[in-house]
Design a protein around this motif. Sequence first.
Motif, PDB file in Angstrom:
ATOM      1  N   ARG A 294     -39.028   8.827  -1.262  1.00 35.45           N
ATOM      2  CA  ARG A 294     -40.191   8.175  -2.034  1.00 35.45           C
ATOM      3  C   ARG A 294     -39.687   7.322  -3.180  1.00 35.45           C
ATOM      4  O   ARG A 294     -38.474   7.212  -3.354  1.00 35.45           O
ATOM      5  CB  ARG A 294     -40.535   9.674  -3.005  1.00 35.45           C
ATOM      6  CG  ARG A 294     -41.093  10.772  -2.166  1.00 35.45           C
ATOM      7  CD  ARG A 294     -41.245  12.023  -2.945  1.00 35.45           C
ATOM      8  NE  ARG A 294     -41.670  13.150  -2.283  1.00 35.45           N
ATOM      9  CZ  ARG A 294     -41.543  14.417  -2.202  1.00 35.45           C
ATOM     10  NH1 ARG A 294     -40.555  14.692  -3.091  1.00 35.45           N
ATOM     11  NH2 ARG A 294     -42.075  15.268  -1.458  1.00 35.45           N
TER      12      ARG A 294
ATOM     13  N   GLU B  57     -44.565   7.129  -0.571  1.00 35.81           N
ATOM     14  CA  GLU B  57     -43.807   8.332   0.095  1.00 35.81           C
ATOM     15  C   GLU B  57     -44.049   8.023   1.654  1.00 35.81           C
ATOM     16  O   GLU B  57     -45.014   7.695   2.327  1.00 35.81           O
ATOM     17  CB  GLU B  57     -44.388   9.566  -0.130  1.00 35.81           C
ATOM     18  CG  GLU B  57     -43.675  10.737   0.653  1.00 35.81           C
ATOM     19  CD  GLU B  57     -44.316  11.956   0.405  1.00 35.81           C
ATOM     20  OE1 GLU B  57     -43.599  12.903  -0.486  1.00 35.81           O
ATOM     21  OE2 GLU B  57     -45.503  12.385   0.683  1.00 35.81           O
TER      22      GLU B  57
ATOM     23  N   PRO C  14     -39.228  13.770   3.134  1.00 35.01           N
ATOM     24  CA  PRO C  14     -40.088  12.701   2.552  1.00 35.01           C
ATOM     25  C   PRO C  14     -39.071  11.729   1.840  1.00 35.01           C
ATOM     26  O   PRO C  14     -37.918  12.271   0.945  1.00 35.01           O
ATOM     27  CB  PRO C  14     -40.741  13.574   1.462  1.00 35.01           C
ATOM     28  CG  PRO C  14     -39.933  14.875   1.383  1.00 35.01           C
ATOM     29  CD  PRO C  14     -39.332  15.086   2.711  1.00 35.01           C
TER      30      PRO C  14
ATOM     31  N   MET D 141     -42.429   9.369  -7.827  1.00 38.70           N
ATOM     32  CA  MET D 141     -43.309   8.338  -7.320  1.00 38.70           C
ATOM     33  C   MET D 141     -43.902   7.576  -8.674  1.00 38.70           C
ATOM     34  O   MET D 141     -44.897   7.275  -8.718  1.00 38.70           O
ATOM     35  CB  MET D 141     -44.371   9.048  -6.516  1.00 38.70           C
ATOM     36  CG  MET D 141     -44.107   9.555  -5.287  1.00 38.70           C
ATOM     37  SD  MET D 141     -45.437  10.312  -4.342  1.00 38.70           S
ATOM     38  CE  MET D 141     -46.475   9.058  -3.848  1.00 38.70           C
TER      39      MET D 141
ATOM     40  N   ARG E 244     -41.582  15.320  -7.174  1.00 41.56           N
ATOM     41  CA  ARG E 244     -42.658  14.308  -6.616  1.00 41.56           C
ATOM     42  C   ARG E 244     -43.010  13.312  -7.685  1.00 41.56           C
ATOM     43  O   ARG E 244     -43.104  12.112  -7.337  1.00 41.56           O
ATOM     44  CB  ARG E 244     -43.469  15.057  -5.558  1.00 41.56           C
ATOM     45  CG  ARG E 244     -44.134  14.141  -4.682  1.00 41.56           C
ATOM     46  CD  ARG E 244     -45.192  14.989  -3.896  1.00 41.56           C
ATOM     47  NE  ARG E 244     -45.654  13.986  -2.787  1.00 41.56           N
ATOM     48  CZ  ARG E 244     -46.999  13.779  -2.581  1.00 41.56           C
ATOM     49  NH1 ARG E 244     -48.126  14.599  -3.341  1.00 41.56           N
ATOM     50  NH2 ARG E 244     -47.317  13.049  -1.517  1.00 41.56           N
TER      51      ARG E 244
END
Length: 320
Positions: free
Chosen positions: A242, A232, A240, A31, A27
């Motif tokens: 992103r 996201e 999800p 990002m 994650r």
Amino acid sequence: MAATAVADPSSTTPQQGYDLGEVQSPRSVAMGGAQNATGTSTTALWLNPANLPYTHVYHFAALATFSPDARRTNFGGAIADSQTSKVAGAFGGVWSQLDPDGARRQWTDLRLALAMPLGDQISIGVTGRYLRVNQSVANGPFRDSYISDGTRGDPIFSQFTFDAGVSVTPVPGLFFGLVGHNLTNPGTSLAPTTLAGGIGYMRPQLFAVEANALADFTTWKGTRGRFMLGGEFVLMEHVPLRAGYRYDAGQQAHTLSGGVGYVDKKWSVELSGRRDVATDHPMTLFSVALTYFVDPKGANSDSREDSGTGMTNSDPYPNP
């Protein structure tokens, strides 16, 4: 030809491949590294421990990263528990290797984090870190030299240090995070002292956006900045999507990133990648993680389960 290609050394600089010694979770990679305000669960262990209490989870995660340009590999895992006690905790470790046919740097990174809320809007956290780094000899520019090389028997770095952070959520959905890393000031780029802050906004099961800035006081001759932006969007409540951007003033590198995942009630899988698009030595990095969600209190599968990826099954995310 193939054997020669495999034995090629890294095409990046050591600073670029080592990347501040950060642990790269999917994650965070996707990002652009902007996770100091909204990164919870096991992501909080590696970035801002103060975010741990903002979700009620019991997670086991395994992760791996790989960079073909830097010849870097990382393998590790973590446990995060913010469900069984008011004091949230996390523990994890990663083994890493950089440029095995050149510098042959290897390091082990172990971390233990504790955090607790101070009311409904503020949380504080501390992470203890042990870092041990080994590097081969006779591979630096001065060959067998302590100036630019490793040591024959002992690690070039073996110390304890700590991170400390604070997180504030003044209104639902808006988050501010501030964290200092390696605050014992080891004085080496292997464990650089940095200060990072971020602001993020999140709508559960819909979207999240965050912007971060970081100051590195150790790696370069002077303080250098890093600026990160990520977003996201949650598709069909399970997927999800992103994307992110990062500018590193030390490397003078512009980087684009992206990722995708699938989140179920009991597990999730995430994949992300990033690529330098403007720098002297472009680098590509991939990250993957598998996470298992546990409910030790014996509640039903829909209660208090939070994916830690911006998605929940029942409760708002994050939920102080």
